[in-house]
Scaffold this active site. Structure first.
Site, mmCIF file in Angstrom:
data_model
loop_
_atom_site.group_PDB
_atom_site.id
_atom_site.type_symbol
_atom_site.label_atom_id
_atom_site.label_comp_id
_atom_site.label_asym_id
_atom_site.label_seq_id
_atom_site.Cartn_x
_atom_site.Cartn_y
_atom_site.Cartn_z
ATOM 1 C CE LYS A 1 -2.172 -1.461 3.841
ATOM 2 N NZ LYS A 1 -1.442 -2.883 3.794
ATOM 3 C CB THR A 2 3.469 2.101 2.259
ATOM 4 O OG1 THR A 2 2.497 2.103 3.621
ATOM 5 C CG2 THR A 2 4.290 3.645 2.706
HETATM 6 N N1 LIG Z 1 8.539 -6.909 -5.913
HETATM 7 C C1 LIG Z 1 7.776 -6.279 -5.334
HETATM 8 N N2 LIG Z 1 7.844 -5.640 -4.009
HETATM 9 C C2 LIG Z 1 7.014 -4.698 -3.655
HETATM 10 C C3 LIG Z 1 6.236 -4.176 -4.488
HETATM 11 N N3 LIG Z 1 5.265 -3.128 -3.563
HETATM 12 C C4 LIG Z 1 5.917 -3.209 -2.327
HETATM 13 N N4 LIG Z 1 6.622 -4.099 -2.334
HETATM 14 C C5 LIG Z 1 7.574 -4.458 -1.126
HETATM 15 O O1 LIG Z 1 6.718 -5.079 -0.195
HETATM 16 C C6 LIG Z 1 7.014 -4.668 1.122
HETATM 17 C C7 LIG Z 1 6.037 -3.710 1.993
HETATM 18 O O2 LIG Z 1 5.539 -2.909 1.244
HETATM 19 P P1 LIG Z 1 4.973 -1.676 1.848
HETATM 20 O O3 LIG Z 1 4.643 -0.750 0.973
HETATM 21 O O4 LIG Z 1 5.729 -1.230 3.106
HETATM 22 O O5 LIG Z 1 3.420 -2.443 2.165
HETATM 23 P P2 LIG Z 1 2.083 -1.969 3.030
HETATM 24 O O6 LIG Z 1 2.379 -2.697 4.380
HETATM 25 O O7 LIG Z 1 1.090 -2.469 2.336
HETATM 26 O O8 LIG Z 1 2.252 -0.623 3.303
HETATM 27 C C8 LIG Z 1 8.323 -3.755 0.857
HETATM 28 O O9 LIG Z 1 9.455 -4.303 1.287
HETATM 29 C C9 LIG Z 1 8.190 -3.400 -0.620
HETATM 30 O O10 LIG Z 1 9.626 -2.809 -1.114
HETATM 31 C C10 LIG Z 1 6.067 -4.550 -5.822
HETATM 32 O O11 LIG Z 1 5.036 -4.063 -6.589
HETATM 33 N N5 LIG Z 1 6.718 -5.507 -6.432
HETATM 34 MG MG LIG Z 2 2.252 0.397 4.678
#
Ligand SMILES: Nc1nc2c(ncn2[C@@H]2O[C@H](COP(=O)(O)OP(=O)(O)O)[C@@H](O)[C@H]2O)c(=O)[nH]1
Ligand SMILES: [Mg+2]
Length: 650
Positions: free
Chosen positions: A17-18
């Site tokens: 998400k972030t």
């Molecule tokens: N391979 C890949 N990794 C991703 C992608 N989007 C996020 N990540 C990874 O997933 C992990 C969690 O992402 P984050 O944005 O913090 O997730 P949130 O908890 O949903 O906000 C991080 O290590 C990111 O680098 C993507 O499109 N592809």
């Molecule tokens: Mg997040």
């Protein structure tokens, strides 16, 4: 016209998400040191996206971890649509479900789905993930929402996602700017040289620089809006659907507590409310009484839930309940909330507030159940304003000013007037001295019942009287003596009269069915009494004398007085003081006197009159007064003379 909308993220932790918000906006929502260290969003993240010249979208990024559902609920409150983020390599996960349930419960009806981490999935996996998602959203408001494969890392699908976000945003109508301003505070800063700045999602209304604003609950009184920012730019005012930063004067950093909100008016604190609650799908179940955590916006409190319309509810079921909060809250009708389990912090469901000033329902009666279910239906089925107005004025149980009603329902006066103008509620709206009041049918009905009761009692006590009660006499008996009360009473009497529930006799109101009535025995007694008075001729009969004679006929004093009143009202007898003459005798005397006077040009004196008719002094004096009043004789010093009117009578 620029549109004001907020998009919120939702989805399981680590689904990206972030990262996706950063890829779309360039803004990193994970700015807190602690979050960086733990690698998850603890607090809410905020960003904005310039979609078109007219459309700058506010964004709230929520944490996905199961420990931070409380923060997620706070962030999701007030968003206009959702960006549900699902990672293509893992699919639907527990917080995907939990967030989606919460979003639905908060009444969010628009949104789209980002199938993230598409770089980690081949075409087949993407297709499978899409199928799984389509099944997941089936039957919900997102049933036909776009599912866009993206990758925030390699930038895949971002343009398409931006286009789809724009389409969704263009289809949504903004929240009303004409309602009361409210904003839960989600962050507070003390900035050097600036002072206190608070941020939040504006839930309704608008506010401008220089205006007064209230921090609630609590006794902080009025604060002033010094300046405002929207999406990082200084603005003159902020309105519903904006992420706003407000610079306040009059507030100390330490005065602030989590759960407070800013409002355009000093709204009352409440701890008791009636609500329609619903459990999420699953195997949970709650009984008549339960303990929960109640959460809305940034506010949360322990709460006792008392089911009113059912004995228990299971997953996917709903009921109307009375909720007792441990902490005071500022809540309006139709606000939505989330309920969580106190022991294991599971999100079990939520609901919508039906009544923020309910009576304390000790017992669950059938009538209460019916009323609450009608209210729940009215509010949840596309907010039928007329039905809500009707229930609100019924509940008031007294006349209610249109201003008061508008404030209760957080509507403007024109909104209310328009709503009722084409309905039968229009007849409940009455104007008095420039003010407009709603008077419910049941309240008017209660007054009518009291009026009928008062008249019935009156007729029972005076069965031989034609007359009923005058407006003022009724007012005294039904306790409506104020100016407005009298006005209202007049209207109700007028309506009862036109509906033929009442008749009028002179200036009095009489029950339709009222008839001067007496039985055979009473008729005989009245005939006897009238004869007795007639027979006594000029021998005076006083009430006292009649009383002892009447007793021989078994007529008690009360009855005697009633009979005499009846005879007088029907023109049978003539009262002078306590004494009585029969009217046939009065007629005879009148005629005798007029004939005599007509023959005596100089008139006759009082003594001659006495000798003429053989009356007592008192009776003669009373008769002279009567005939003078009638205008048939006049008195000149000691002499009585006939008038022109008297001559016409001969
Ligand atoms: N391979 C890949 N990794 C991703 C992608 N989007 C996020 N990540 C990874 O997933 C992990 C969690 O992402 P984050 O944005 O913090 O997730 P949130 O908890 O949903 O906000 C991080 O290590 C990111 O680098 C993507 O499109 N592809
Ligand atoms: Mg997040």
């Amino acid at each position: 016209m620029a549109k004001h909308l907020i998009m919120g993220t939702a989805g399981h932790v680590d689904h990206g998400k972030t990262s996706l918000i950063r890829a779309l906006t360039g803004i990193d929502c994970d700015t807190h040191k602690e979050e960086k260290e733990r690698g998850i969003t603890i607090n809410l993240g905020f960003a904005h996206l310039e979609l078109t010249d007219e459309l700058s979208l506010g964004i709230v990024d929520v944490p996905g971890h199961k420990d931070f559902i409380k923060t997620m609920v706070a962030g999701a409150h007030g968003i206009d649509f959702v960006l549900l983020v699902i990672a293509a390599d893992s699919g639907i996960m527990p917080q995907t479900r939990e967030h989606f349930n919460i979003i639905k419960m908060l009444g969010v009806k628009n949104g789209l789905i980002a199938l993230n981490k598409a770089d980690l999935a081949d075409d087949e996996m993407i297709e499978l993930a899409k199928l799984e998602i389509m099944e997941f959203v089936e039957g919900s408001a997102l049933e036909n929402a776009p599912i866009v494969p993206v990758s925030s890392i390699i930038g895949l699908g971002l343009d398409e996602l931006r286009q789809e976000i724009t389409k969704v945003a263009e289809c949504i109508s903004e929240k009303s700017h004409s309602t009361l301003f409210r904003m839960y505070i989600d962050r507070i800063f003390n900035l050097r040289g600036v002072g206190i700045v608070v941020t939040g999602s504006v839930l309704g209304g608008e506010i401008g620089a220089g205006q007064d604003i209230f921090l609630l609950p609590g006794k902080y009184g009025k604060l002033k809006v010094k300046s405002l920012e929207r999406h990082g730019k200084s603005v003159e005012k902020v309105s519903a659907g904006d992420r706003a930063a407000i610079n306040l004067s009059g507030l100390k950093y330490d005065d602030f507590e989590r759960g407070m909100l800013l409002a355009g008016e000093p709204l009352p604190e409440i701890t008791l409310l009636d609500a329609r609650i619903e459990l999420f799908p699953g195997n949970q179940r709650i009984g008549v009484w339960s303990q929960m955590i109640f959460q809305t916006g940034t506010f949360s409190s322990k709460a006792k839930i008392h089911l009113l319309t059912k004995d228990e509810i299971a997953g996917n079921e709903s009921a109307v309940a009375q909720i007792q909060l441990e902490k005071p809250a500022i809540l309006l009708n139709h606000d939505r909330f989330i309920l969580r389990n106190t022991s294991n912090y599971l999100t079990v469901g939520g609901g919508i507030i039906l009544d923020n000033r309910p009576l304390h329902h000790r017992r669950r009666t059938e009538k209460l159940r019916q009323n609450l279910e009608a209210l729940a239906l009215a509010i949840t089925s596309q907010q039928n304003l007329n039905a809500i107005i009707r229930l609100e004025i019924e509940k008031a149980n007294k006349p209610i000013l249109i201003e008061t009603l508008a404030a209760l329902l957080t509507k403007s006066i024109p909104e209310i007037e328009t709503a009722v103008s084409q309905s039968e509620l229009q007849s409940s709206l009455i104007e008095f001295e420039g003010n407009k009041y709603f008077v419910s049918e049941s309240f008017s009905g209660k007054i009518s019942t009291k009026i009928i009761g008062a008249l019935r009692a009156w007729h029972a006590q005076n069965p031989l009287k034609e007359r009923g009660l005058e407006v003022r006499e009724i007012a005294g008996k039904v306790n409506m003596t104020g100016n407005f009360d009298l006005f209202l009473l007049g209207k109700i009497l007028g309506k009862m009269h036109s509906e033929k529930v009442l008749r009028k006799v002179d200036a009095t109101y009489v029950l339709k069915e009222h008839q001067v009535k007496f039985d055979r025995k009473m008729q005989d007694q009245i005939t006897w009494l009238e004869d007795t008075i007639h027979r006594s001729g000029m021998q005076r009969s006083s009430i006292n004398e009649l009383e002892s004679i009447a007793l021989t006929q078994n007529i008690k004093k009360g009855q005697l007085v009633m009979y005499l009143q009846y005879l007088a009202a029907n023109g049978k007898i003539y009262f002078y003081g306590e004494d009585i003459l029969h009217n046939r005798l009065v007629d005879k005397i009148r005629r005798t006197l007029l004939l005599k006077l007509n023959e005596s040009p100089r008139g006759i004196n009082e003594k001659e009159f006495r000798l003429l008719v053989d009356g007592t002094k008192k009776a003669i004096q009373a008769l002279i007064t009567l005939f003078v009043q009638e205008g048939i004789i006049e008195k000149q010093t000691f002499y009585l003379l006939i008038t022109e009117k008297g001559k016409e009578l001969i």
